[in-house]
Write a protein that holds these residues in place. Structure first.
Motif, PDB file in Angstrom:
ATOM      1  N   GLU A   1      41.173  24.985  45.266  1.00  0.00           N
ATOM      2  CA  GLU A   1      41.298  26.441  45.513  1.00  0.00           C
ATOM      3  C   GLU A   1      42.704  26.891  45.126  1.00  0.00           C
ATOM      4  N   ASP A   2      43.728  26.064  45.459  1.00  0.00           N
ATOM      5  CA  ASP A   2      45.095  26.458  45.057  1.00  0.00           C
ATOM      6  C   ASP A   2      45.188  26.451  43.537  1.00  0.00           C
ATOM      7  N   ARG A   3      44.600  25.414  42.919  1.00  0.00           N
ATOM      8  CA  ARG A   3      44.717  25.358  41.442  1.00  0.00           C
ATOM      9  C   ARG A   3      44.030  26.582  40.835  1.00  0.00           C
ATOM     10  N   TRP A   4      42.891  26.957  41.477  1.00  0.00           N
ATOM     11  CA  TRP A   4      42.176  28.095  40.870  1.00  0.00           C
ATOM     12  C   TRP A   4      43.013  29.352  41.029  1.00  0.00           C
ATOM     13  N   ARG A   5      43.681  29.511  42.221  1.00  0.00           N
ATOM     14  CA  ARG A   5      44.512  30.728  42.410  1.00  0.00           C
ATOM     15  C   ARG A   5      45.631  30.742  41.395  1.00  0.00           C
ATOM     16  N   ARG A   6      46.178  29.551  41.170  1.00  0.00           N
ATOM     17  CA  ARG A   6      47.317  29.458  40.231  1.00  0.00           C
ATOM     18  C   ARG A   6      46.850  29.897  38.844  1.00  0.00           C
ATOM     19  N   LEU A   7      45.664  29.426  38.487  1.00  0.00           N
ATOM     20  CA  LEU A   7      45.143  29.736  37.125  1.00  0.00           C
ATOM     21  C   LEU A   7      44.947  31.247  36.990  1.00  0.00           C
ATOM     22  N   ILE A   8      44.332  31.818  38.020  1.00  0.00           N
ATOM     23  CA  ILE A   8      44.015  33.262  37.914  1.00  0.00           C
ATOM     24  C   ILE A   8      45.308  34.071  37.925  1.00  0.00           C
ATOM     25  N   SER A   9      46.327  33.629  38.700  1.00  0.00           N
ATOM     26  CA  SER A   9      47.595  34.382  38.719  1.00  0.00           C
ATOM     27  C   SER A   9      48.212  34.335  37.326  1.00  0.00           C
ATOM     28  N   PHE A  10      48.175  33.144  36.700  1.00  0.00           N
ATOM     29  CA  PHE A  10      48.761  33.037  35.350  1.00  0.00           C
ATOM     30  C   PHE A  10      48.038  34.010  34.421  1.00  0.00           C
ATOM     31  N   ALA A  11      46.709  34.000  34.511  1.00  0.00           N
ATOM     32  CA  ALA A  11      45.942  34.825  33.564  1.00  0.00           C
ATOM     33  C   ALA A  11      46.258  36.296  33.816  1.00  0.00           C
ATOM     34  N   LYS A  12      46.337  36.633  35.092  1.00  0.00           N
ATOM     35  CA  LYS A  12      46.553  38.061  35.395  1.00  0.00           C
ATOM     36  C   LYS A  12      47.885  38.499  34.814  1.00  0.00           C
ATOM     37  N   GLN A  13      48.889  37.594  34.899  1.00  0.00           N
ATOM     38  CA  GLN A  13      50.226  37.996  34.443  1.00  0.00           C
ATOM     39  C   GLN A  13      50.205  38.232  32.933  1.00  0.00           C
ATOM     40  N   SER A  14      49.404  37.411  32.242  1.00  0.00           N
ATOM     41  CA  SER A  14      49.416  37.637  30.775  1.00  0.00           C
ATOM     42  C   SER A  14      48.231  38.534  30.409  1.00  0.00           C
ATOM     43  N   GLN A  15      47.962  39.537  31.249  1.00  0.00           N
ATOM     44  CA  GLN A  15      46.959  40.582  30.981  1.00  0.00           C
ATOM     45  C   GLN A  15      45.639  40.007  30.486  1.00  0.00           C
ATOM     46  N   CYS A  16      45.196  38.942  31.168  1.00  0.00           N
ATOM     47  CA  CYS A  16      43.897  38.435  30.718  1.00  0.00           C
ATOM     48  C   CYS A  16      42.997  38.385  31.950  1.00  0.00           C
ATOM     49  N   GLU A  17      41.931  39.212  31.993  1.00  0.00           N
ATOM     50  CA  GLU A  17      41.044  39.363  33.161  1.00  0.00           C
ATOM     51  C   GLU A  17      40.225  38.083  33.346  1.00  0.00           C
ATOM     52  N   MET A  18      40.229  37.587  34.576  1.00  0.00           N
ATOM     53  CA  MET A  18      39.457  36.346  34.858  1.00  0.00           C
ATOM     54  C   MET A  18      38.927  36.468  36.284  1.00  0.00           C
ATOM     55  N   GLY A  19      37.745  35.960  36.548  1.00  0.00           N
ATOM     56  CA  GLY A  19      37.273  36.047  37.946  1.00  0.00           C
ATOM     57  C   GLY A  19      35.841  35.584  38.055  1.00  0.00           C
ATOM     58  N   PHE A  20      35.207  35.939  39.195  1.00  0.00           N
ATOM     59  CA  PHE A  20      33.813  35.517  39.407  1.00  0.00           C
ATOM     60  C   PHE A  20      32.919  36.736  39.257  1.00  0.00           C
ATOM     61  N   LEU A  21      31.647  36.493  39.055  1.00  0.00           N
ATOM     62  CA  LEU A  21      30.694  37.606  38.847  1.00  0.00           C
ATOM     63  C   LEU A  21      30.121  38.005  40.216  1.00  0.00           C
ATOM     64  N   GLN A  22      30.367  39.270  40.596  1.00  0.00           N
ATOM     65  CA  GLN A  22      29.821  39.767  41.874  1.00  0.00           C
ATOM     66  C   GLN A  22      28.655  40.709  41.557  1.00  0.00           C
ATOM     67  N   MET A  23      27.464  40.402  42.068  1.00  0.00           N
ATOM     68  CA  MET A  23      26.287  41.238  41.770  1.00  0.00           C
ATOM     69  C   MET A  23      26.331  42.507  42.652  1.00  0.00           C
ATOM     70  N   GLU A  24      25.939  43.623  42.061  1.00  0.00           N
ATOM     71  CA  GLU A  24      25.954  44.906  42.797  1.00  0.00           C
ATOM     72  C   GLU A  24      24.525  45.445  42.843  1.00  0.00           C
ATOM     73  N   ALA A  25      24.263  46.268  43.825  1.00  0.00           N
ATOM     74  CA  ALA A  25      22.913  46.883  43.886  1.00  0.00           C
ATOM     75  C   ALA A  25      22.990  48.210  43.126  1.00  0.00           C
ATOM     76  N   SER A  26      22.513  48.217  41.898  1.00  0.00           N
ATOM     77  CA  SER A  26      22.487  49.504  41.175  1.00  0.00           C
ATOM     78  C   SER A  26      21.321  49.454  40.199  1.00  0.00           C
ATOM     79  N   HIS A  27      20.787  50.627  39.931  1.00  0.00           N
ATOM     80  CA  HIS A  27      19.614  50.654  39.034  1.00  0.00           C
ATOM     81  C   HIS A  27      20.000  50.224  37.630  1.00  0.00           C
TER      82      HIS A  27
END
Lengths: 218, 440, 1065
Positions: free
Chosen positions: B294-320
């Motif tokens: 979990e720490d490694r994953w946070r580290r990875l996402i922080s690095f990506a965020k800093q270099s303007q690269c969107e990264m994350g998990f897919l959250q499903m939404e209720a929409s038509h």
């Protein structure tokens, strides 16, 4: 002159037969493919290339691999090309969205290369899929990635929309998806090209379609 | 009462005492470089007094190279032992035994929380003892209070009390006041990132030690670099995905930023400020303890965020509409399975049906285009449709007058010329056909 | 992609007509239609669904609401007799109307049950009652086992999702009566259900059929359906997300669409017709058998009725029964015998006997008043022969409608009557009729606004702005800017709010409707628990019950009956005069003379301001005049513009009355050629507008139902005008008649109805005229009732010479009482009930304490014996009830505050500082002197009026001072109500007074009427709309007003036309 100090004959670790087995890869779930390939699936710690126009089934093969990975509670990652990975499709396949990291389309090739290195070195992922529209990597970059993959035991899969006939030796597995059949252009220690009927791959792929399609058509 | 005194030898600010909050809440700083910690009640938490001593020295290591510490009953004795008998732990209740073998000069350090008003009276006393032929500290112990009082008045009484651990000095709990700020002035201005990083590391250590002591997390780290010849200033801001105390994550992110920064001319001074937030215990999933991944994953996402690269998990939404039915989240996604709302009153039930819950199971393409792509009539001509009847019809958002997006769609499956299975929809209002996804 | 056969398909995705015409389904019945009586889960009313089904040429429609048969009768009515006035394409002659219900079981599956015959129907009612009885409102508790017990004669349509074992269980219960519905509404979920269905068909040979699972009758209703779903889920449209339906396909489609949609399985479409053929049940099979009343030995009910009637007749017509009455009785008895209604009359007689035994005053009302039999056996008190009312109005052979007799009881004792009915017929045989609470315009605006996400503050502002004239005021788009919404959204929001109006929200209890049956009621209609405990209500409302020709009894209540009964008791007790409703001296001259002077404050029906205005012009002379007067000031005649011409004719008594058409002469003779009563309009329409009796009857039903549709009214208007034109009636007269019909639709009075009311009016006038003190005392004892506040009634009584004694703890009981004072002269003693906030039990405790051990010696003795809390003591003191103890009320209140009142301490009732011996004599001095005005203010706050003086009389001195200064500046001084008689019209006037009534009737086009009262009498203030808008806040907030305007004297009535309305002090 003292003799060359050779280690004792007894304690030389001879390699037994089973150790010579090729490293076990990630099973794809398609029996035909698994039996044919050396690694009984996708090579772990090596590069693979799935070529084919979008919509011919390349991504679903990658999804079946991720299904296998998730059954062992391991992580997978996907880098979006111009099209996005759609979760609604995934939840019919017992894919654990908590263990699938998705990356938005990188802006340029250099950022893609940096991103791939970061993903591999983070040693979090078993398999990384990368959807390429046209930003293809240069050979020296591929070599570096190959080395990193081998070190961290990560299977790196490129899904390329533009199919090229040239077989790049750097990839240890190349599959080309056409209209109704699939050709394996290159697989280590296997006679290639090897053609397979598309339906075998898609036997239970897109189950919603199998009979309903018939229904819709009649 | 057991007091631990840490002598940092190099002058420090009072805020450095915050780092030692880890040992006990009762910490007090005394100018120029003494820190007193009352460990009577908390020493068992850190593995006894020796454990406390090691931990103290380890923390002190971040502030000065050769720090020393000692434990005694009262603060003055602890300070004296820290100077003359480093890392000595006096026996409980019998701290006078540990005075054996100490010279009279040790009296100068018998100060504790309140230092001697002037040094002169102490020197007079030492000279007088010398004339008396008294050289060891334990001999001074034999003098009675009255004789010291006659000779030196209040000063004598105070000294006698401190010697016989009668001088009650209470260490009050530390109330952190100073901001987490570090400032560095470089005599010889530096232009290269690694050297700058090394100079900044010292300050980072103290800041993160204090952060650890305060048991808070750092949300953002701002560094302002002032240039030598011009008044140009570079300000770098490091913000990981979620607040954390992981110092090397901050250092790596800072170093990455420094490398990208093109320094026109060398840096004369720098300021580091740390924005802290209370610690948020994040219990992710009961069956999945917070492991290192979990720490490694946070580290990875922080690095990506800093270099303007969107990264994350897919959250499903209720929409038509498919394009609004998922989004990328940097935190754990909740699982999404829509069901009818059933209200129960001891077996009697009332069902409020969720009409579009079937959307979650409908067939969706694996790859979805960012924006639906209009198809020309020729392309549509080339496509072969699986059925003339739409597989799904989605009508919604009729009430959003302002928004011009497509609100009325008929979805079809189509087979393209190269054998691609496509997901196509026809907008029923402007009857234009769009490509929306590939059943790849 | 080998899997997809590459048969070439029609390229253009839209449904264009393929080359060869597709095979059409021969017939189709929509079996599962849902209407808006499954509350908030559908967007169309039963009538709309049936009309649309007919229009589309279906073979039939099944109305299946959720857990109930609420809307089936309305659908039945629409299917059976489409309204004459709305044009409808000819429906298929054998249009089969089915009823059923969709049950949600405890295991969250649902299935539709449709009864095949009468027995199946009673099983269905039993199941529904069972489901509802164990659960609270809105919930239902049903399991498959419970249904299994009653499964015979029922068709079961199991709603997907199905599983194999569920199918097997159902098949075991229903075997060949089990069907599985399939629908294709272009959602993938329906695909999956179809797949499951076909799989079951192959595996178990399940019987499938096609439905559209409609929630609405046409696609345009989808926005409204979304709004209704959001209301159900309490969310806004934006947050609803997947709660809303995916598309608008869940509606009734044309036969071509259905055939195209199901081109591969047309047999399933035709299967629905076959299924509907299995159902023979229709709602009019419900036979209603009336409970056989307890007959004396050997007599049939008709003989018993005959002999009761004749016995009654002798009593009613003391001097021998006139010939006309005899023939009428025979005629009526024979008719009742053929239609077997005897039991109905006998049950009612039995209830009325119970009431008379319990000395509860009652009176029959409505169409029953037309029947001589009712008059003879004592149900009604009007002699129809004398009033020559029309018996056909009550029971008509060809209409075959059951008699509808409403009986009014005293409103305080009506509960006893209801309990009696429940005991006699227990809840297996008696249940109350329900009413359908619908969304009225204000509530529909509020709900729709919440759904659109409009903030609450704006909603309240909107509703306040809307005032009473309904949605029309919000319609112009300029208003939308004021509420900060863009115009299109505003238009859409209003359109939806208007559509939502009239939708049923939930069930309520009808005020008095009772349904009594011989066989258990649950075999005829499902019964469910009402919110009030111990009460059971059937799932149909009064229109449904009438439509199915079931006999219901209305147990209603009238406050005036309570008042009259108390008057008769007091008269008997004090003045030993034995009077009763029947034995009142008829047409007493003095009473009519008083009515002519319009001194009718507190009297029944004719006390309102408008009535008081017309009485002097009408000057009723006999009973029939009273009947006309009551029916005159009603929206019907008012809107029809009939009132003024009638009054003009009345005043100058022309010998020759001209009629628009010779045929009208017999109808309108009694009302001087002006149609006033509902029957008259009905007769005119039949005689001149060539309506058929059936149409006339439907017109009556349309006129009385509040929720009629706009299109029916338009249809009525055209029909009326056409009819009149054909018979040569002038157009504007026809227009006038239509206006009357429309007015009657709001609130019309049939002649028999106003006749029975007229009797009560005459009784109350007689008593007010001859025994004002008794009448006032009883009127105040049965408050809250009538039009005026207690202070106006007491003011009026004082003006009629009644002495009123103030409230006093030593003598007042809970009720107002009459005290003997030197001979027959009586004083009205104010009762404790007049104090605001004094609960009855505590007041009765005071009365009891005084009665048991004598008068109270002093305040402490009073406190100790009654043990009242301090707040009640303060209220009593403020109302001046302790005058006899200590006149200075302020000091008394100060004293009460100082008492220690916790019961335990022995100091109880004595001042706390009993022991501090400090002298407190000087304490009362510093209390300020209580002026008259403060005293009056205190009395008004405590009980709403003051017996001693009228507020204006106290202010009179202040007003005199002010008017002196006004005269100095040459303005008009203040005048009081008596002066007004002296001035002639158009003189400028300045008046001051206390507001007793403010009225702004909707029929008066924005005019506002105020009755100002001062110590001498009343003044009528007329305020025109523009002045009303200017002074609206003052009118509604101030109670003491100063009016400047000028006088209007028209035919004996003096009004003041206000120009400026100012607060007085």
């Amino acid at each position: 002159m003292s003799t060359l100090a050779l280690p004792e004959l007894a304690n030389i670790p001879f390699v037994s037969a089973d150790q010579l087995q090729p490293p076990a890869g990630l099973p794809t779930g398609v029996r035909v493919l698994d039996d044919f390939l050396l690694w009984r699936g996708l090579p772990q710690g090596d590069l693979s290339l799935l070529q084919g126009a979008p919509g011919t089934g390349a991504t679903s093969l990658w999804i079946r691999i991720v299904q296998g990975v998730h059954s062992q509670n391991k992580w997978a990652a996907w880098i979006n090309g111009d099209t996005q990975l759609f979760p609604a499709h995934l939840n019919n396949y017992k894919i654990n969205l908590k263990k699938l990291l998705v990356v938005k389309e990188p802006k340029d090739q250099e950022q893609l290369f940096w991103l791939l290195q970061e993903l591999i070195t983070s040693a979090l992922f078993e398999v990384i899929g990368c959807n390429l529209k046209d930003m293809f990597l240069k050979n020296h970059q591929l070599q570096k990635l190959k080395r990193l993959c081998r070190l961290h035991k990560v299977a790196l899969v490129f899904v390329n929309q533009k199919a090229s006939k040239f077989v790049n030796p750097l990839f240890s597995l190349m599959i080309h998806f056409q209209r109704d059949f699939i050709t394996i252009q290159r697989a280590l220690h296997r006679p290639t090209p090897f053609n397979m009927a598309g339906s075998m791959i898609h036997a239970n792929f897109m189950h919603q379609f199998k009979n309903t399609a018939r229904k819709l058509l009649s | 009462m057991r007091t631990l005194c840490i002598n940092l030898k190099t002058p420090q600010e009072s805020s450095s005492a915050e780092a030692f909050l880890l040992l006990s809440p009762r910490v007090q700083f005394r100018f120029p470089h003494f820190i007193f910690v009352d460990i009577t009640t908390t020493q068992h938490l850190l593995g006894g007094e020796l454990g406390c001593l090691e931990k103290a020295l380890e923390i002190a290591g971040k502030f000065s190279a050769d720090a020393s510490a000692a434990i005694a009953d009262t603060a003055p004795a602890a300070q004296m032992l820290a100077k003359w008998r480093p890392s000595h732990v006096s026996l409980r209740g019998k701290e006078q035994e540990s005075f054996k073998g100490l010279g009279l000069d040790a009296l100068k350090d018998l100060e504790g929380l309140s230092p001697w008003a002037q040094k002169k009276p102490v020197e007079h006393m030492i000279d007088f003892f010398h004339t008396l032929g008294v050289h060891g500290l334990e001999d001074v112990l034999n003098f009675r209070l009255n004789s010291l009082r006659e000779r030196w008045g209040d000063f004598g009484v105070l000294l006698w009390n401190r010697l016989h651990s009668q001088d009650a000095q209470i260490i009050s709990p530390l109330v952190p006041r100073d901001p987490l700020v570090g400032y560095g002035y470089l005599d010889d201005p530096i232009g290269s990132a690694p050297l700058l990083m090394a100079r900044m590391k010292v300050h980072l250590d103290t800041l993160f030690a204090r952060l650890l002591g305060l048991s808070r997390h750092a949300q953002r780290l701002d560094v302002v670099l002032h240039c030598e010849y011009s008044d140009k200033r570079y300000s770098l801001s490091i913000e990981p995905v979620s607040p954390t105390r992981d110092q090397n994550l901050f250092e790596d992110l800072l170093f990455k930023k420094l490398e990208q920064q093109v320094l026109e001319n060398p840096i004369r001074e720098f300021e580091i400020s740390l924005f802290d937030v209370p610690e948020k215990i994040q219990q992710l999933d009961f069956f999945e303890p917070r492991d290192s991944s979990e720490d490694r994953w946070r580290r990875l996402i922080s690095f990506a965020k800093q270099s303007q690269c969107e990264m994350g998990f897919l959250q499903m939404e209720a929409s038509h509409f498919p394009e609004q039915s998922f989004r990328l989240v940097t935190d754990w996604p909740e699982d999404f399975n829509p069901r009818d709302l059933v209200e129960r009153q001891d077996q009697a039930l009332q069902i409020k049906s969720v009409y579009a819950k079937g959307l979650a199971e409908s067939p969706r393409p694996s790859l979805l285009l960012e924006k639906p792509q209009p198809l020309s009539a020729a392309e549509v001509q080339k496509l072969r449709f699986v059925s003339s009847l739409p597989s799904e019809r989605i009508e919604s958002a009729w009430w959003q007058i302002s928004v011009q997006d497509l609100k009325n769609r008929d979805y079809y499956f189509a087979l393209s010329h190269q054998g691609q299975l496509l997901w196509v929809f026809k907008d029923r209002i402007n009857s234009q056909v769009y490509l929306h996804g590939y059943f790849d | 992609m080998g899997i997809l056969t590459n048969k070439n398909l029609p390229i253009s995705p839209s449904r264009n007509l393929p080359a060869k015409p597709l095979p059409q389904a021969r017939g189709f019945v929509e079996l599962i239609g849902r209407t808006n009586f499954s509350f908030l889960q559908s967007a169309s009313s039963p009538e709309e669904m049936v009309e649309k089904a007919m229009e589309l040429g279906y073979n039939g429609l099944g109305v299946c609401d959720l857990n109930g048969l609420y809307g089936v009768v309305r659908g039945f009515q629409a299917a059976q007799s489409p309204s004459h006035f709305t044009t409808l394409p000819a429906a298929k002659e054998d249009f089969h109307y089915l009823i059923g219900t969709e049950l949600t079981l405890t295991d969250e599956t649902s299935l539709v049950l449709i009864p095949m015959n009468k027995q199946g129907y009673s099983h269905l009612c039993e199941i529904l009652t069972l489901g509802k009885r164990q659960a609270s409102k809105g919930f239902s508790k049903l399991s498959l086992e419970q249904i299994e017990k009653y499964n015979q004669h029922l068709l079961c349509l199991a709603i997907p999702p199905w599983s194999d074992d569920r199918y097997e269980r159902l098949e075991k219960i229903f075997d060949n009566r089990l069907y599985l519905p399939l629908w294709r509404d272009l959602t993938w979920e329906s695909h999956e259900f179809c797949k499951q269905g076909f799989a079951l068909e192959e595996k178990y040979q399940a019987q499938l059929f096609v439905t559209q699972r409609p929630f609405m009758h046409s696609v345009e209703r989808k926005p409204l359906f979304d709004v209704v779903t959001c209301i159900l889920h309490h969310t806004t449209l934006d947050e609803a997300k997947n709660k809303l339906i995916q598309n608008g396909e869940r509606c009734l489609k044309s036969m071509e669409d259905i055939s195209y949609l199901w081109q591969d399985r047309l047999d399933l479409v035709e299967k629905t017709v076959e299924i509907s053929k299995r159902v023979e049940f229709s709602l009019n099979e419900i036979r209603y058998r009336y409970p056989a009343s307890s007959l004396p030995a050997g007599m049939t009910s008709s003989e018993l009725l005959r002999d009761l009637t004749y016995k009654g007749a002798e009593k009613r017509y003391a001097g021998g029964i006139p010939e006309k009455v005899l023939t009428q009785i025979e005629y009526e008895l024979n008719l009742i015998k053929d239609l077997q209604y005897e039991d109905y009359f006998l049950t009612l007689k039995e209830i009325c006997d119970f009431a008379t035994s319990k000395n509860i005053l009652y009176q029959g009302r409505g169409s029953a008043a037309n029947s001589v039999v009712c008059f003879c056996i004592g149900l009604t008190a009007i002699d129809p022969i004398q009033m020559d009312l029309l018996f056909e109005r009550f029971i008509s052979r060809e209409r075959r409608e059951p008699p509808d007799i409403d009986i009014d009881f005293e409103h305080s004792r009506r509960e006893e009557v209801i309990q009696h009915i429940y005991e006699k017929y227990n809840e297996r045989h008696a249940a109350m009729v329900c009413t359908v609470i619908r969304y009225r315009s204000r509530m529909s605006i509020r709900e729709t606004a919440k759904v659109f996400g409009i903030p609450l503050a704006k909603i309240n502002a909107m509703i306040k702005f809307m005032g009473r004239d309904g949605i029309s005021r919000l319609l112009d788009p300029a208003v939308s800017k004021e509420f900060g919404l863009n115009p299109e959204q505003w238009k859409m929001f209003l359109a939806l709010a208007q559509q939502l109006r009239g939708f049923p929200r939930h069930l309520g209890i009808h005020s008095g409707g009772f349904l009594i049956t011989q066989d258990p009621i649950t075999e005829m209609v499902p019964v469910e628990k009402a919110t009030m405990d111990g009460r059971y209500v059937i799932q149909w409302n009064k229109d449904d019950v009438d439509c199915l020709r079931l006999m219901k009894i209305d147990v209603l209540s009238l406050g005036m009956l309570t008042c009259l009964r108390k008057c008769f008791d007091l008269l008997r007790q004090h003045k030993d005069i034995d009077l009763s409703l029947a034995t009142l001296p008829p047409d007493e001259e003095k009473t009519y003379e008083m009515i002519g002077r319009a001194e009718t404050v507190g009297v029944f029906q004719i006390e309102s301001r408008a009535q008081m205005n017309t009485l002097p012009r009408m000057k009723p002379k006999n009973f029939y005049d009273l009947v006309i007067e009551i029916a005159l000031i009603r929206p019907g005649p008012l809107q029809g513009g009939m009132v003024h011409p009638f009054l003009k004719l009345r005043q100058n008594q022309p010998t020759k009355i001209k009629y628009a058409h010779p045929k009208l002469e017999p109808i309108l003779k009694k009302t001087l050629g002006v149609p006033i009563f509902q029957e008259q309009v009905m007769k005119m329409v039949v005689a001149v507008g060539d309506f058929s009796p059936g149409e006339a009857d439907e017109l009556r039903r349309v006129m009385s139902s509040a929720w009629r549709k706009q299109i029916t009214m338009v249809g009525v208007e055209q029909r009326l005008k056409a009819g009149f034109a054909k018979n040569g009636i002038s157009v504007e007269y026809a227009e006038q008649i239509y206006k009357t019909v429309e007015g009657f639709a709001n609130y019309g009075f049939p002649e028999s109805h106003s006749a029975s009311f007229a009797l009560l009016t005459y009784a109350s006038c007689y008593l007010k005229c001859h025994h004002p003190d008794v009448f006032t005392c009883c009127l105040l004892n049965s408050q809250p009732m009538g039009f005026y506040a207690p202070r106006t009634i007491i003011g009026e009584a004082q003006r009629n010479g009644v002495k009123v004694a103030p409230l006093d703890v030593q003598t007042s009981d809970y009720d107002y009482t009459l005290e003997e004072k030197d001979g027959h002269f009586h004083i009205l003693r104010v009762g404790l009930r007049s104090i605001y906030g004094l609960p009855a039990p505590l007041a009765l405790r005071i009365e009891q304490a005084r009665k048991t051990d004598g008068a109270f010696k002093d305040i402490t003795d009073f406190i100790q014996r009654t043990q009242l809390p301090r707040s009640i003591l303060l209220k009593l003191a403020a109302a001046g009830a302790f005058e006899s103890f200590n006149t200075n009320t302020r000091e008394l209140i100060w004293h009460l505050e100082s008492l220690s009142l916790d019961q335990q301490s022995f100091l109880w009732g004595h001042p706390k500082e009993q022991f501090e011996l400090g002298d407190d004599e000087d304490e009362p001095e510093h209390l300020p002197f209580e002026s008259n005005w403060d005293r009056l203010r205190r009395e008004y706050d405590s009980k709403g009026y003051s017996v001693e003086a009228h507020p204006i009389s106290i202010l009179r001195s202040y007003l005199h001072g002010k008017s002196q200064s006004l005269i100095a500046q040459r303005y008009i001084p203040y005048m009081h109500s008596d002066d007004l008689k002296r001035f002639k019209t158009k003189t400028k006037v300045r008046v001051a007074g206390l507001v007793s009534i403010t009225q702004r009737p909707p029929t008066a086009k924005g005019m506002c009427f105020i009755t100002l009262e001062d110590e001498f009498g009343f003044m009528n203030i007329v305020i025109h709309p523009e002045i009303y808008q200017k002074y609206r806040p003052t009118i509604y907030t101030r109670s003491l007003l100063e009016i400047q305007g000028h006088l209007e004297k028209v035919g004996g009535i003096t009004n003041i036309r206000a120009e400026r309305v100012l607060p007085l002090t």
